[in-house]
Write a protein that holds these residues in place. Sequence first.
Motif, PDB file in Angstrom:
ATOM      1  N   GLY A  21       4.132  17.556  39.995  1.00  0.00           N
ATOM      2  CA  GLY A  21       3.979  16.580  41.070  1.00  0.00           C
ATOM      3  C   GLY A  21       2.527  16.221  41.304  1.00  0.00           C
ATOM      4  N   GLU A  65       1.358  13.912  38.591  1.00  0.00           N
ATOM      5  CA  GLU A  65       1.888  12.559  38.777  1.00  0.00           C
ATOM      6  C   GLU A  65       1.097  11.799  39.843  1.00  0.00           C
ATOM      7  N   SER A  84       2.242   7.620  44.103  1.00  0.00           N
ATOM      8  CA  SER A  84       3.456   8.142  43.496  1.00  0.00           C
ATOM      9  C   SER A  84       4.296   8.887  44.526  1.00  0.00           C
ATOM     10  N   SER A  85       5.312   8.227  45.048  1.00  0.00           N
ATOM     11  CA  SER A  85       6.211   8.875  45.999  1.00  0.00           C
ATOM     12  C   SER A  85       6.958  10.029  45.335  1.00  0.00           C
ATOM     13  N   LYS A  86       7.329   9.830  44.091  1.00  0.00           N
ATOM     14  CA  LYS A  86       8.041  10.870  43.360  1.00  0.00           C
ATOM     15  C   LYS A  86       7.185  12.116  43.230  1.00  0.00           C
ATOM     16  N   LYS A 118       7.198  16.347  45.441  1.00  0.00           N
ATOM     17  CA  LYS A 118       7.194  17.655  44.778  1.00  0.00           C
ATOM     18  C   LYS A 118       6.098  18.564  45.335  1.00  0.00           C
TER      19      LYS A 118
END
Length: 480
Positions: free
Chosen positions: A37, A40, A109-111, A115
């Motif tokens: 995470g 990213e 990056s929300s994704k 994390k």
Amino acid sequence: MASFSFILLLVLLHVVMLFNVGDSGEMVSMEDGELLGLFEVMGSLLDDPTWAQMHPQPCTETPWPGVQCELMVQEDGQQDYSPTIFHVTKIHIGNDILTPPCKPNATLSSKGLMKLPYLKTLSLFNCFNVTPVSLTSSLFENSSLSSLEHLALVSNPGLHGTIPSSLGYLQSLRVLSLSQNMLSGEIPQEICGLVNLQQLDLSYNHLTGSIPQEIGKMKSLTIFDLSYNMLGGQLPSSFGQLQSLQKIDLGSNELGGRVPQEVGNMSRLVLFDLSHNFLIGPLPESLSGLKQLEYLVIQDNPINTCMPLFIGSLGRLKVLSFSRCGLMGPILTCLSILKNLTALSLDNNSLNGTVPSYIGSLPNLQQLNLSQNQLSGELLVTQEFINRIGMRLDIRGNNGLCIKNITSSEVKDPISCVSSTSGSVGNKSSWGDQEDECGNMSSNLYQSNWSPKTHHGYEFRLGFYKMFRVMIFMVLCIEF
């Protein structure tokens, strides 16, 4: 892009298999999903495709100044020892870390953020400049960022859209700063449910609508800044419930109506800025309860009354500005009690009578602006006063007002009195009766050296006021 992904996977696999022994002999590591995470998030922001390769262990062996981690002890009753794990708790990117801080097409990056469940601080300064970025509701709807305490997305001209109501789920939040962006729409009422929030700064955006009445629920607020937006409506009476507030800045909006008397309950208030709005008078006498107030800025509002008597009760005042407020009548004599006064601005009003002689005896006064009024008589000041203030003394635009025994090189466009008849000229004037009305009250005014309200968004105040806002904000924030 493919090569970067391949390197990222190799690095991730390598890190997941690494364990380091800490000083206590316990095993320390970082969870693979959390590390991915972080990669990213950094990949979406930084213009460095080798970041993951250069920082495969960002919490231990290969740190980066904008990333901080903390050790968390895992509780496991089945083990004789408690293994420790590093978790990412802070991501900060700004000019103090990189120049430029982010890549031109940076996104968030929300994704990746989802994390990072232990993230406490996310601060991104001057990151989103080209590619439009908005805050999605889904980012805050689940519990993935429930540990977040400090969210600062500041000076990002590419950050637009509305403020998501889902921010109300971040119950651990103590600082929320979304200033100097391109955010629009109304302030969501859900934000008022952040009962632990201490600082809220939404200044320099394009926000509309009114200030939610529910703002009174935020009992922990110490700093509240909504300046330079397009907010309308009236000030909510629930402000009176915010007993911890030290700074309120609502300048440069479109607020109207009268200031509610409940505002006088904010006994810890140090700075109160209502400048450049459409507020009308009279101001409530309950403001005499603001005993800690040092900065009162009311300029550019159609108050259209006499000077309020409560000013004399504010003994700590250092700065007071009533520029362009339509003030009428005389200058109150009770201002003489304000020995801490450093800046006094009463320019562009309809004040009349003579200038009280105490003005020249205020020991800390550094700026005095009485220009564009209907004042008359002699302004009696000492040479020490002139040496201290110099060009920061402005009395232009008052027919009949002059300074006794002053040369043109010492003050701004002075009118020197031709004859000095009596040193007591003006001591017995229409304002003299005000002394009994003031009692033991005291007051200060602040010189208006600021640009008038012209438009919203990125119109920054110039000169002294800009420095003043920064200094006061730093003083009030330093304890946090």
